[in-house]
Structure formats: C-alpha cells, structure tokens
Design an enzyme around this catalytic site. Sequence first.
Site, PDB file in Angstrom:
ATOM      1  N   HIS A 173       0.836  -1.207   0.000  1.00 29.85           N
ATOM      2  CA  HIS A 173       0.000   0.000   0.000  1.00 29.85           C
ATOM      3  C   HIS A 173       0.874   1.263   0.000  1.00 29.85           C
ATOM      4  CE1 HIS A 173      -3.724   2.242   1.464  1.00 29.85           C
ATOM      5  NE2 HIS A 173      -2.765   3.084   1.833  1.00 29.85           N
ATOM      6  N   GLU A 174       1.856   1.314   0.897  1.00 33.70           N
ATOM      7  CA  GLU A 174       2.688   2.513   0.991  1.00 33.70           C
ATOM      8  C   GLU A 174       3.577   2.660  -0.251  1.00 33.70           C
ATOM      9  OE1 GLU A 174       1.843   4.613   3.087  1.00 33.70           O
ATOM     10  OE2 GLU A 174       0.746   3.361   4.508  1.00 33.70           O
ATOM     11  N   HIS A 177       1.593   4.157  -3.002  1.00 36.45           N
ATOM     12  CA  HIS A 177       1.561   5.629  -2.881  1.00 36.45           C
ATOM     13  C   HIS A 177       2.834   6.211  -3.500  1.00 36.45           C
ATOM     14  CE1 HIS A 177      -2.042   6.241  -0.611  1.00 36.45           C
ATOM     15  NE2 HIS A 177      -1.608   5.730   0.529  1.00 36.45           N
ATOM     16  N   HIS A 183      -5.751   6.652  -2.719  1.00 36.86           N
ATOM     17  CA  HIS A 183      -6.681   5.657  -2.185  1.00 36.86           C
ATOM     18  C   HIS A 183      -7.821   5.420  -3.158  1.00 36.86           C
ATOM     19  CE1 HIS A 183      -5.031   6.951   1.917  1.00 36.86           C
ATOM     20  NE2 HIS A 183      -4.478   5.806   1.559  1.00 36.86           N
ATOM     21  N   TYR A 229      -9.999   1.604   1.494  1.00 38.18           N
ATOM     22  CA  TYR A 229     -10.248   1.588   2.937  1.00 38.18           C
ATOM     23  C   TYR A 229     -11.433   0.685   3.271  1.00 38.18           C
ATOM     24  CZ  TYR A 229      -7.093   5.373   4.376  1.00 38.18           C
ATOM     25  OH  TYR A 229      -6.009   6.124   4.698  1.00 38.18           O
TER      26      TYR A 229
HETATM   27 ZN   LIG Z   1      -2.709   5.097   2.130  1.00 33.71          ZN
END
Ligand SMILES: [Zn+2]
Length: 292
Positions: A173-174, A177, A183, A229
Amino acid sequence: MLLWVTALSFFLCSAHSFSVKASLDRNEESSGNTIEDDDFSISTLLEKANANVGKNLDDPLVMFGDIAMPSGLQNADPCTARGCLWPKASDGNVYVPYRISNQYSQNERNRIIQGLRSFAQSTCIRFTPLNRQRDFVDIQSRSGCFSFVGRRGNGQVVSLSRQGCVFQSIIQHELLHALGFNHEQTRSDRDQNVRILLQNVIPGQEHNFRRIRTRNLGTPYDYNSVMHYGRFAFSRNRQPTIIPIPNPNVAIGRATQMSPTDILRVNRLYACNSTSSKRHLKPTQTDIFLKK
Ligand SMILES: [Zn+2]
C-alpha cells in the site's frame, strides 16, 4: 484460506498489541460487514498504527490517513500529472532505488524486501538497493505508516513503523503511494461505486473522504484494491462510513495483497510492456498483464 492463515500468522507472530478476535477455525474469508471483521482492513491497521503520527516534529504532515504532504503544497493536482513518475530505463523497467533503515530486525527487513520484490513478479517496477542515485525511497520506522504520493525528488521517507506497519498489505500500500497512486475511495468515479456517510465520520477526519481527480487508467473501481479503505474507516460511532453501491453487502477494503487491478494499474501507469517483465510472471498473472 491460505491468505487468511498467512495474515493471521503475521498477527500472531508479531509483537504488537492488536487483539485477534477471530477464531482459528474460521474457514472462509470474512465479509467485512461488522466492525469486528473490519479489524483486519487496511484502514483499521493504518488507524491503529498511526495513532501517534504527527506528534514527532521530524515527521512530515500526514493527511488522508497515511499520505505525507509536501510542505506548502497541500492541494496539489493529482501527482502523476506533475511528472512525478519514476523514470523508465532503456530496458523497459522502472528502477526505484531504496534504502532500508537498520532499525528493523532481520525478520522485518526480510518482510519488507519480500514486499519490494512482489512488484517485480507482476510489473516492470524493480526496487533496487540504493547505489548513489539521487532519488530514492528511504524506508524507515517512524511514528506510523505513511508515504508521499509519487516521486518527490531526493530521498523520500516511506515510514513503516515496526509497531503495526510491517505487513505485506501495508508495505505494498505505501509503496503504491510512492509510485503515484491514491486511495481507491478517493477516485473520481467513486460516487458511482460507494456511498460516503460523512455523518458517521470522526469530526475533523472528513478530508479522508475527499474525491480527487484521479487518472483511472481505464481500470474499473476495485473494492479489493489494497488501496481501498474498509467499511468503518474513521468511524466515530461504529457505524459504516463507506457503503458499496448498488449492493451494500459486498466486502470492501479486505485486501491482504495487491489485487489484479492494482497490478494492471501499475503496468498501465508505467507503460510496462510484456517483453520487459513477462518472464517473471507466474502463469496466472500473465493473463492480467497481457489484457492491457
Ligand atoms: Zn494510504
């Protein structure tokens, strides 16, 4: 089931304080429809790990849960329009230099390296150890899990706190980014796919649900994206904050690793071509890659 066990074993093996409420004999993936199920969603992990983020003055300003903001640029256009992609080499691969802080145990370091390598299995992204390049990702255990969006220039911190961030899903996930992705629930077309219930959001956290003019790269909205999320993200009252539409019962934000759509997006954003990385693909991933 295998993923579930793997995820669970991460929880059981690591020395942090999450309560594991699920029972071991559970044999199907949970729907994520109760707040207890949501204990395993990316956003719940991030919220827990990031409880203290921002208290350390050395840390950048972190917004939207785990996105580090460059100072003075809080309302920037979508990053990829500003030329913050990582450059492509003449062999078609995109080499992203990294450095891993010596704060980590060998086991944590191995997990991080495994996360970095997972990109090479299905995309043309090649995380490579720093060797005097100017721009690189600087992986450190700061006060939570966070990353800037896209290449910022020079060393850019990707924080993976030893307390709660060293999991495959969060590592990917990071890094997504850092490669330029936002997101999933901030996508420009999210209102056709989810309903945001701001009345259930913790006051002051509404910005997490802002919509962004994202580049969607011709890919469908994906509830299983590792960038999505969970249903109860930033809830103030144990009521959902994100509900899928039209079917409110679909599980969301439950990914334990990059989805096929996450992989497709990386390949499209970086215009990966099949010759540069096809040989690294497992048979099941070749289809996704070639569908381009
Ligand atoms: Zn994030």
